[in-house]
Scaffold this active site. Structure first.
Site, mmCIF file in Angstrom:
data_model
loop_
_atom_site.group_PDB
_atom_site.id
_atom_site.type_symbol
_atom_site.label_atom_id
_atom_site.label_comp_id
_atom_site.label_asym_id
_atom_site.label_seq_id
_atom_site.Cartn_x
_atom_site.Cartn_y
_atom_site.Cartn_z
ATOM 1 N NE ARG A 121 -1.520 -3.724 -6.268
ATOM 2 C CZ ARG A 121 -0.675 -2.798 -5.853
ATOM 3 N NH1 ARG A 121 -0.590 -2.517 -4.561
ATOM 4 N NH2 ARG A 121 0.074 -2.128 -6.704
ATOM 5 C CE LYS A 186 -8.015 -4.484 1.047
ATOM 6 N NZ LYS A 186 -6.733 -5.124 0.637
ATOM 7 N NE ARG A 319 4.953 2.395 4.238
ATOM 8 C CZ ARG A 319 5.628 3.113 5.125
ATOM 9 N NH1 ARG A 319 4.977 3.960 5.912
ATOM 10 N NH2 ARG A 319 6.947 3.023 5.219
#
Length: 322
Positions: A121, A186, A319
């Site tokens: 991204r 992640k 975040r």
């Protein structure tokens, strides 16, 4: 291609003579030796046994087109055009190229062993080492306007999470708008790109999915990450099995999304939301509040006092506030 075929022959971990390998591949024993040396230079551990041959000591998880197709149900198998490559610049870019050439109406799917120019991204580089992970892209077609694509990346996140759960991965989390998390780090990311202009009410997109399977090191990655093998080392992970599960789940979810819209996916996404109840802030710092899930269009909701603020994907990044 010969190097891949050679590794396929050695993947059983048994001793293979240079003569038998040469005969199987239709090349000379000298060529076999050169390929063995190249593989060793790239980090593979191969034992050379004098008078007997070669034995691969590194455990291999080779991509195999037939095995992936066998993992799909029959209708899905006939509906896709699967390409498996040793190396490509980007699986998303390869889908764009193949769409220009194909007229058979099937869904193009590309998987590569490694990418030389993988992207995440906001144009970030996606680490794509060979033999380690899953790099998969699909060419998807929708009828309608660009507006109908609201929530698509969230739908894909749900599909990938459910695919992982199908192969035994517990407690998969989703980070808005397009990341898959496991054990607080992640595991995978999704990149959705529009392809071309809207023509005759048809929208074409490319959906790329990058997932860490065996990776143990990723220099330069600036966030916490995990691989399936790292999080669940007791399981022997097979990229072909994971790829088939992802393809099956994604295409099923896309069919449902095209027919019914985002509504059916909202609760499935919310139940995996790693931001829910967390104190959040936007990457630019102008917005802070408590994670409150998503609305019916897939916008993220931030509770700031008595107000719920909508955040659209692509506008800002969120975040957890430290």
């Amino acid at each position: 291609m010969k190097s891949r075929a050679l590794l396929g022959l050695l993947a059983d971990g048994q001793v293979h003579s240079g003569e038998s390998l040469a005969a199987s591949l239709g090349i000379s024993r000298t060529a076999i030796w050169k390929q063995i040396r190249r593989a060793m230079d790239e980090g593979l551990r191969i034992e050379t046994i004098r008078g007997k041959g070669y034995r691969l000591l590194t455990e291999m998880d080779l991509l195999d087109q037939n095995q992936i197709l066998e993992g799909l149900n029959a209708p899905r198998r006939s509906a896709i055009e699967l390409t498996v490559l040793d190396e490509v610049d980007s699986t998303n870019a390869e889908i764009v190229r193949r769409r220009r050439e194909s007229v058979n109406g099937r869904v193009p799917v590309c998987i590569a062993d490694c990418q030389t120019a993988g992207r995440g991204r906001r144009g970030r580089q996606w680490q794509s080492p060979p033999g380690q992970n899953l790099y998969l892209s699909l060419g998807l077609t929708f009828r309608g306007s660009f507006a109908m694509l609201d929530g698509l990346s969230l739908v894909l996140g749900v599909a990938v999470a459910e695919a992982l759960e199908q192969v035994g991965v517990p407690e998969v989390g989703l980070k808005w708008p397009n990341d898959i998390f496991l054990a607080g780090s992640k595991l995978a990311g999704i990149l959705v790109e529009l392809q071309g202009e809207l023509e005759e009410g048809v929208v074409q997109v490319v959906a790329g999915i990058g997932m860490n399977i065996h990776m143990t090191d990723a220099a330069g990655v600036d966030q916490a990450w995990v691989s399936l093998a790292g999080a669940l080392p007791e399981r022997r992970w097979c990229r072909n099995e994971v790829a088939a599960s992802v393809i099956e789940s994604v295409l099923g979810a896309v069919d449902d999304f095209a027919r019914k819209g985002f509504g059916d996916f909202r609760e499935r996404w919310q139940s995996r939301d790693i931001f829910a109840g967390q104190e959040l802030m936007a990457s630019q710092g102008e917005l802070a509040g408590t994670g409150h899930g998503i609305d019916h269009s897939g916008n993220y909701l931030i509770a700031t006092g008595d107000e719920l603020v909508k955040v659209r994907a692509g506008e800002i990044s969120l975040r957890v506030r430290s």
